[in-house]
Design a protein around this motif. Sequence first.
Motif, PDB file in Angstrom:
ATOM      1  N   GLY A 158       0.809  -1.224   0.000  1.00 22.21           N
ATOM      2  CA  GLY A 158       0.000   0.000   0.000  1.00 22.21           C
ATOM      3  C   GLY A 158       0.834   1.262   0.000  1.00 22.21           C
ATOM      4  O   GLY A 158       0.655   2.146  -0.843  1.00 22.21           O
ATOM      5  N   ARG A 159       1.797   1.360   0.960  1.00 24.41           N
ATOM      6  CA  ARG A 159       2.601   2.582   1.064  1.00 24.41           C
ATOM      7  C   ARG A 159       3.473   2.776  -0.168  1.00 24.41           C
ATOM      8  O   ARG A 159       3.603   3.880  -0.687  1.00 24.41           O
ATOM      9  N   GLN A 160       4.058   1.669  -0.661  1.00 25.89           N
ATOM     10  CA  GLN A 160       4.911   1.789  -1.850  1.00 25.89           C
ATOM     11  C   GLN A 160       4.092   2.217  -3.070  1.00 25.89           C
ATOM     12  O   GLN A 160       4.561   3.002  -3.907  1.00 25.89           O
ATOM     13  N   THR A 161       2.855   1.704  -3.155  1.00 24.87           N
ATOM     14  CA  THR A 161       2.004   2.083  -4.280  1.00 24.87           C
ATOM     15  C   THR A 161       1.656   3.562  -4.242  1.00 24.87           C
ATOM     16  O   THR A 161       1.691   4.262  -5.264  1.00 24.87           O
ATOM     17  N   VAL A 162       1.309   4.051  -3.034  1.00 24.18           N
ATOM     18  CA  VAL A 162       0.979   5.468  -2.902  1.00 24.18           C
ATOM     19  C   VAL A 162       2.184   6.334  -3.255  1.00 24.18           C
ATOM     20  O   VAL A 162       2.058   7.352  -3.957  1.00 24.18           O
ATOM     21  N   LYS A 163       3.381   5.934  -2.776  1.00 27.55           N
ATOM     22  CA  LYS A 163       4.590   6.701  -3.092  1.00 27.55           C
ATOM     23  C   LYS A 163       4.866   6.707  -4.599  1.00 27.55           C
ATOM     24  O   LYS A 163       5.249   7.729  -5.170  1.00 27.55           O
ATOM     25  N   ALA A 164       4.676   5.551  -5.232  1.00 23.73           N
ATOM     26  CA  ALA A 164       4.928   5.472  -6.671  1.00 23.73           C
ATOM     27  C   ALA A 164       3.949   6.343  -7.454  1.00 23.73           C
ATOM     28  O   ALA A 164       4.345   7.050  -8.398  1.00 23.73           O
ATOM     29  N   VAL A 165       2.663   6.295  -7.054  1.00 25.98           N
ATOM     30  CA  VAL A 165       1.664   7.126  -7.738  1.00 25.98           C
ATOM     31  C   VAL A 165       1.979   8.603  -7.547  1.00 25.98           C
ATOM     32  O   VAL A 165       1.882   9.414  -8.488  1.00 25.98           O
ATOM     33  N   LEU A 166       2.370   8.975  -6.324  1.00 20.52           N
ATOM     34  CA  LEU A 166       2.713  10.377  -6.044  1.00 20.52           C
ATOM     35  C   LEU A 166       3.923  10.821  -6.864  1.00 20.52           C
ATOM     36  O   LEU A 166       3.931  11.918  -7.440  1.00 20.52           O
ATOM     37  N   ALA A 167       4.947   9.961  -6.919  1.00 17.76           N
ATOM     38  CA  ALA A 167       6.150  10.316  -7.680  1.00 17.76           C
ATOM     39  C   ALA A 167       5.841  10.455  -9.170  1.00 17.76           C
ATOM     40  O   ALA A 167       6.305  11.397  -9.823  1.00 17.76           O
ATOM     41  N   LEU A 168       5.042   9.529  -9.709  1.00 14.94           N
ATOM     42  CA  LEU A 168       4.683   9.611 -11.124  1.00 14.94           C
ATOM     43  C   LEU A 168       3.853  10.851 -11.425  1.00 14.94           C
ATOM     44  O   LEU A 168       4.037  11.502 -12.463  1.00 14.94           O
ATOM     45  N   THR A 169       2.939  11.188 -10.507  1.00 19.11           N
ATOM     46  CA  THR A 169       2.114  12.382 -10.708  1.00 19.11           C
ATOM     47  C   THR A 169       2.959  13.645 -10.697  1.00 19.11           C
ATOM     48  O   THR A 169       2.790  14.528 -11.562  1.00 19.11           O
ATOM     49  N   LEU A 170       3.877  13.738  -9.721  1.00 22.03           N
ATOM     50  CA  LEU A 170       4.756  14.906  -9.648  1.00 22.03           C
ATOM     51  C   LEU A 170       5.635  15.005 -10.891  1.00 22.03           C
ATOM     52  O   LEU A 170       5.827  16.099 -11.439  1.00 22.03           O
ATOM     53  N   PHE A 171       6.155  13.864 -11.331  1.00 27.33           N
ATOM     54  CA  PHE A 171       6.996  13.879 -12.536  1.00 27.33           C
ATOM     55  C   PHE A 171       6.187  14.293 -13.756  1.00 27.33           C
ATOM     56  O   PHE A 171       6.649  15.091 -14.580  1.00 27.33           O
ATOM     57  N   PHE A 172       4.960  13.765 -13.868  1.00 26.82           N
ATOM     58  CA  PHE A 172       4.108  14.090 -15.015  1.00 26.82           C
ATOM     59  C   PHE A 172       3.784  15.577 -15.059  1.00 26.82           C
ATOM     60  O   PHE A 172       3.723  16.182 -16.134  1.00 26.82           O
ATOM     61  N   LEU A 173       3.584  16.193 -13.881  1.00 22.97           N
ATOM     62  CA  LEU A 173       3.253  17.617 -13.833  1.00 22.97           C
ATOM     63  C   LEU A 173       4.486  18.505 -13.980  1.00 22.97           C
ATOM     64  O   LEU A 173       4.414  19.569 -14.606  1.00 22.97           O
ATOM     65  N   ALA A 174       5.615  18.076 -13.394  1.00 27.28           N
ATOM     66  CA  ALA A 174       6.805  18.927 -13.390  1.00 27.28           C
ATOM     67  C   ALA A 174       7.620  18.816 -14.669  1.00 27.28           C
ATOM     68  O   ALA A 174       8.343  19.756 -15.025  1.00 27.28           O
ATOM     69  N   PHE A 175       7.521  17.690 -15.374  1.00 24.85           N
ATOM     70  CA  PHE A 175       8.363  17.482 -16.552  1.00 24.85           C
ATOM     71  C   PHE A 175       8.131  18.533 -17.643  1.00 24.85           C
ATOM     72  O   PHE A 175       9.106  19.079 -18.183  1.00 24.85           O
ATOM     73  N   PRO A 176       6.879  18.870 -17.991  1.00 24.16           N
ATOM     74  CA  PRO A 176       6.689  19.908 -19.018  1.00 24.16           C
ATOM     75  C   PRO A 176       7.262  21.264 -18.600  1.00 24.16           C
ATOM     76  O   PRO A 176       7.797  22.004 -19.440  1.00 24.16           O
ATOM     77  N   VAL A 177       7.130  21.589 -17.288  1.00 20.51           N
ATOM     78  CA  VAL A 177       7.678  22.855 -16.807  1.00 20.51           C
ATOM     79  C   VAL A 177       9.195  22.855 -16.930  1.00 20.51           C
ATOM     80  O   VAL A 177       9.810  23.830 -17.398  1.00 20.51           O
ATOM     81  N   ALA A 178       9.828  21.740 -16.514  1.00 20.94           N
ATOM     82  CA  ALA A 178      11.284  21.643 -16.598  1.00 20.94           C
ATOM     83  C   ALA A 178      11.758  21.695 -18.054  1.00 20.94           C
ATOM     84  O   ALA A 178      12.743  22.376 -18.378  1.00 20.94           O
ATOM     85  N   MET A 179      11.058  20.995 -18.951  1.00 16.58           N
ATOM     86  CA  MET A 179      11.454  20.994 -20.365  1.00 16.58           C
ATOM     87  C   MET A 179      11.296  22.381 -20.989  1.00 16.58           C
ATOM     88  O   MET A 179      12.124  22.808 -21.813  1.00 16.58           O
ATOM     89  N   THR A 180      10.246  23.085 -20.591  1.00 17.36           N
ATOM     90  CA  THR A 180      10.048  24.440 -21.110  1.00 17.36           C
ATOM     91  C   THR A 180      11.178  25.355 -20.663  1.00 17.36           C
ATOM     92  O   THR A 180      11.718  26.148 -21.460  1.00 17.36           O
ATOM     93  N   PHE A 181      11.554  25.259 -19.385  1.00 15.72           N
ATOM     94  CA  PHE A 181      12.637  26.104 -18.856  1.00 15.72           C
ATOM     95  C   PHE A 181      13.965  25.762 -19.534  1.00 15.72           C
ATOM     96  O   PHE A 181      14.719  26.658 -19.926  1.00 15.72           O
ATOM     97  N   ILE A 182      14.250  24.477 -19.673  1.00 19.25           N
ATOM     98  CA  ILE A 182      15.514  24.061 -20.313  1.00 19.25           C
ATOM     99  C   ILE A 182      15.563  24.503 -21.778  1.00 19.25           C
ATOM    100  O   ILE A 182      16.581  24.994 -22.266  1.00 19.25           O
ATOM    101  N   SER A 183      14.451  24.330 -22.475  1.00 17.08           N
ATOM    102  CA  SER A 183      14.437  24.666 -23.908  1.00 17.08           C
ATOM    103  C   SER A 183      14.575  26.161 -24.163  1.00 17.08           C
ATOM    104  O   SER A 183      14.931  26.567 -25.271  1.00 17.08           O
TER     105      SER A 183
END
Length: 277
Positions: free
Chosen positions: A15-40
């Motif tokens: 349970g805890r590992q699943t919640v952590k994985a979902v949270l990490a994937l969600t944060l990555f999914f939301l932050a990745f476009p912002v990071a790519m925009t800044f880098i580009s």
Amino acid sequence: MADRFERGSLSARFGRQTVKAVLALTLFFLAFPVAMTFISSFASDWFGVFPSGFITLSNWQDVIVGTGVGADVAVGSSLAYSTGLALAGVVINLIVGVPIAYAVARYEFWGRSWVNVFAILPLAPGIILGVAFLRTYPDLSTSGIALVIGYSLLKAPYMVMAVQSSFQSMDLQQIEESARSLGASWPRTFLTVIVPNAKTGIIAGSIISWTLAAAEFNFSYIVYSRGTPPLAIFLFNNITNASFLNAAAAVSVFFLLIALVTITLQIIGNRGAVQRI
């Protein structure tokens, strides 16, 4: 037996590992476009999936200096103008929204539920409020006053709901009666006792209201007619009239501004909390 069964259950093991994985994937999914925009924004070319040709400041120079590649003005004037408009809207929200939130959370009165409804009514889309605003106050369409009033109306619900949540977590009646029994007047009780204890909600409401107001596009697009464009219009002009790399630099300016204001307000709030301790 029950503990051993719970430790061996799927929820206990994964349970805890699943919640952590979902949270990490969600944060990555939301932050990745912002990071790519800044880098580009520091790239000179973009072929394929990722930008290339690092590192250049020409995209930022086009946006900051205002070479006419995207918008006709530099980001500095538009940024300062939009920052002032959004701050003025937040000040109005503080003056009007905090007392409304306090009255709804503290007192039982006839029409209380209606006040609550009207406090969140401006959650209507900005384009609708903009059209209604122009029809009602056509003479204000060429001034920044219209934008300030519109921003405060559109973002007032976020301020009221954030502050009201803080007030509802406090025993307002007991705090107020204690202060009054020590000789404090009602205005002094409200300003020096009640409001400081709701600082967390006030700062959260200010951050949300300012951030959304500074980026408000629909209302700005309908009401704005001439002069220095608000930041949302500036970003729109850069995105539609310039290359993606120039647009990335313009959007990155907005990201940095949001981060700077959020960190500043949080530092102010934490400093106040430390001083109270």
